[in-house]
Design an enzyme around this catalytic site. Structure first.
Site, short mmCIF file in Angstrom:
data_model
loop_
_atom_site.label_atom_id
_atom_site.label_comp_id
_atom_site.label_asym_id
_atom_site.label_seq_id
_atom_site.Cartn_x
_atom_site.Cartn_y
_atom_site.Cartn_z
N PHE A 1 -47.39 -32.17 -65.20
CA PHE A 1 -46.48 -32.21 -64.05
C PHE A 1 -46.65 -30.97 -63.18
CE2 PHE A 1 -42.20 -31.20 -62.30
CZ PHE A 1 -42.13 -32.25 -61.39
N GLN A 2 -46.84 -31.19 -61.91
CA GLN A 2 -47.02 -30.13 -60.91
C GLN A 2 -48.21 -29.22 -61.24
OE1 GLN A 2 -43.21 -28.18 -60.10
NE2 GLN A 2 -42.83 -29.66 -58.46
N GLU B 1 -43.22 -23.17 -48.23
CA GLU B 1 -44.22 -22.20 -48.68
C GLU B 1 -45.17 -21.79 -47.57
OE1 GLU B 1 -42.86 -24.42 -52.36
OE2 GLU B 1 -43.52 -25.01 -50.34
N LYS C 1 -47.42 -20.30 -66.95
CA LYS C 1 -46.02 -20.11 -67.29
C LYS C 1 -45.86 -19.42 -68.64
CE LYS C 1 -41.55 -22.47 -67.33
NZ LYS C 1 -40.82 -23.73 -67.04
N MET D 1 -52.37 -28.04 -24.92
CA MET D 1 -53.80 -27.79 -24.84
C MET D 1 -54.60 -29.07 -25.02
SD MET D 1 -56.03 -25.49 -24.13
CE MET D 1 -55.62 -23.79 -24.52
#
Length: 587
Positions: free
Chosen positions: A138-139, A76, A188, A507
């Protein structure tokens, strides 16, 4: 670096672009179908994303869309940076999509990056069913709360009927005023519910009215300070890029003869080859740019925010200069440096008004002419000639990273797009590639996000398929998001990746060399010099790319030209460079 933008279309205007959207007015559809129709109606062309449980209902109608292309990424974060790269290269709104919980939180880095660099982006996330919100389902993650500080605005949608309005508003907010990311979190059950799709929706944004036209009195005051000045500098930030105001900037500079400095985010806003250009200011800026700012008596600041990488210690920055500060975001004006003349508005409009006032030549404007600043401009030009940005080879046979990047820029040319990661290679890419046009330089300026380069280059290539797109990456950055090479291969996105491989976090190692007595704590990426973990050529081959390696200066041009000749798949070049090269100047 604060960004302005040219006037973006209203939600209703965006709606009129899509006849398909209008044709389905009042249709009974699912919330998911309404989302896809809304994306079509606002003119979205591509979505970078990954499906998952909560967002899955949206992926079924998305499969049937003939207007919105979905590109399946491998992480993602890659989706977010790809949306940024697409937006930065094209000037359009980038779109990314993820599911709830970890899918949404994996977007956070890219959202924060877009917020810092004022990139127009809409991030769409799935959320657990509205009845489960707050139950630690969940999630489940409160992505709206998580992203509150790093978005222009965000939404939680639990009613399918709200989807068209929210999408129209999100695109409008992302692309107007100071551009930035907007999050749309959709439960959802809202995606699964049946609703009536109507377009265009009724949009009302009370309190959101970005000021685009500058106040005439402030323009007159700015001209007055310019007429009094003897050593002015145009201090230009990324806002000029976002506003599409490069032509106006050039006109103002040539009309007045005032020297120009372009920040890291503004590279390409003013041509590098122009005699009035002093280069990039700041910690790793050119001598001419830094000295010009320090000795100026007037800073004409357009779309920049006086960030610490330019100013260093604020109390000692340009101590003798008065300040004209022009920005689309009133919150940035006088935030770090008090402005003598504040101007709120769009950079393109502000520059246009300044040009008109000076061209009219009435009153004090008659004094704003190149003759007034000729000696000053000559002095700054002399500094550019006497103290050019350069580098010293570490000996015969050493492949210097500056030389690698310089030759890529010379061979690919100014019409290419260059997306840099973060670190030494980022600074060298800003210093040693000549930028002659806007939107040719993409980088993570404010957030400094390692892993930006490859997915941003991917997004840029999707948006500008006819341009050559180079990702200038470090071996540390590359290992954070190189999985998106698989996305590039499968979706026919032939970017070119230059891995500036110094076997270390360059760096950080430079700072350890200078300030920590060469105690290299956890910056060596290989177990020993010469080891290859991973072997980037083999890794490229495994992904279906062309893998090349260059270790000698005499092979440099041939290797770059070989990469330039391959346009049917991505190319990855492992440039094994001098390990102890440093970024200079360093203030």
């Amino acid at each position: 670096m604060t960004d302005t933008t040219s006037s973006a279309p209203s939600p209703a205007a965006m709606a009129r672009r899509s006849e398909a959207g209008r044709a389905t007015t009042s249709a009974q559809v699912t919330g998911a179908k309404s989302l896809v129709l809304s994306l079509e109606s606002v003119g979205a062309e591509v979505v970078f994303g990954i499906p998952g449980g909560a967002i899955l209902p949206a992926y079924d109608p998305l499969m049937d869309s003939t207007k919105v292309r979905h590109i399946l990424v491998r992480h993602e974060q890659g989706a977010g940076h790809a949306a940024e790269g697409y937006a930065s290269a094209t000037g359009k709104v980038g779109v990314c999509m993820a599911t709830s919980g970890p899918g949404a939180t994996n977007l956070v880095t890219a959202i924060a990056d877009a917020h810092m660099d004022s990139v127009p982006m809409v991030a769409i996330t799935g959320q657990v069913a509205s009845s489960s919100i707050g139950t630690d389902a969940f999630q489940e993650a409160d992505i709206r709360g998580i992203t509150m500080p790093i978005t222009k605005h965000n939404y939680l949608v639990t009613d399918a009927a709200e989807i068209p309005r929210v999408i129209a508003e999100a695109f409008h907010i992302a692309s107007t005023g100071r551009p930035g990311p907007v999050l749309v979190d959709i439960s959802k059950d809202a995606l699964q519910a049946t609703t009536t799709f109507e377009w265009p929706p009724q949009v009302s944004l009370p309190g959101y009215h970005p000021v685009t036209r500058p106040h005439a009195k402030q323009i007159r005051e700015a001209v007055r300070l310019m007429a009094e000045s003897r050593q002015p500098v145009l201090y230009v930030g990324g806002g000029v890029i976002r506003a599409g105001a490069h032509a106006e900037l050039r006109r103002l500079a040539e009309l007045t003869g005032i020297p120009v400095v372009t920040t890291l985010m503004a590279r390409g806003a003013f041509p590098d080859g122009h005699p009035l250009h002093l280069g990039m200011p700041g910690m790793h800026g050119s001598v001419a740019a830094v000295t010009g700012l320090q000795r100026s008596d007037l800073l004409i600041t357009i779309g920049a925010r006086f960030d610490d990488r330019v100013t260093g210690q604020l109390s000692s920055f340009a101590p003798g200069a008065k300040v004209i500060h022009a920005d689309i975001d009133p919150a940035e004006i006088s935030k770090n440096r008090v402005a003598d003349v504040p101007i709120v508005g769009d950079a393109k409009a502000i520059l246009g008004e300044l040009i008109a006032a000076i061209e009219a030549g009435e009153g004090e404007a008659a004094a704003v002419v190149p003759d007034r600043y000729r000696d000053w401009a000559a002095a700054t030009t002399r500094w550019s000639q006497e103290y050019p940005v350069g580098y010293t080879s570490h000996g015969e046979g050493a492949l210097m990273p500056q030389q690698v990047i310089e030759r890529i820029g010379q061979i690919a040319g100014p019409e290419a797009v260059y997306a840099a990661g973060v670190g030494q290679h980022q600074m060298w890419a800003a210093q040693f590639i000549g930028y002659e046009r806007p939107n040719s330089w993409l980088n993570s300026g404010g957030a400094g996000t390692m892993g930006y380069s490859v997915p941003a280059a991917m997004g840029a290539k999707v948006g500008e398929p006819d341009r050559v797109v180079w990702a200038i990456d470090g071996d540390g950055c590359f290992q954070m998001t190189n999985q998106e090479l698989a996305t590039c291969v499968i979706n026919d996105i032939p970017i070119k990746v230059a891995v500036i491989n110094n076997s270390s976090l360059g760096m950080v190692r430079q700072w350890q060399s200078l300030f920590y007595n060469e105690r290299y704590s956890n910056t060596d990426l290989h177990t020993s010099v010469g080891s290859r973990i991973p072997d980037f050529v083999k890794l490229a081959d495994a992904y279906g790319c062309v893998g090349l390696r260059c270790e000698q200066p005499e092979d440099l041009d041939a290797t770059i030209e070989q990469a330039m000749a391959i346009n049917d798949r991505p190319v990855v070049i492992d440039f094994v460079v001098e390990r102890d090269a440093m970024v200079w100047p360093m203030v």
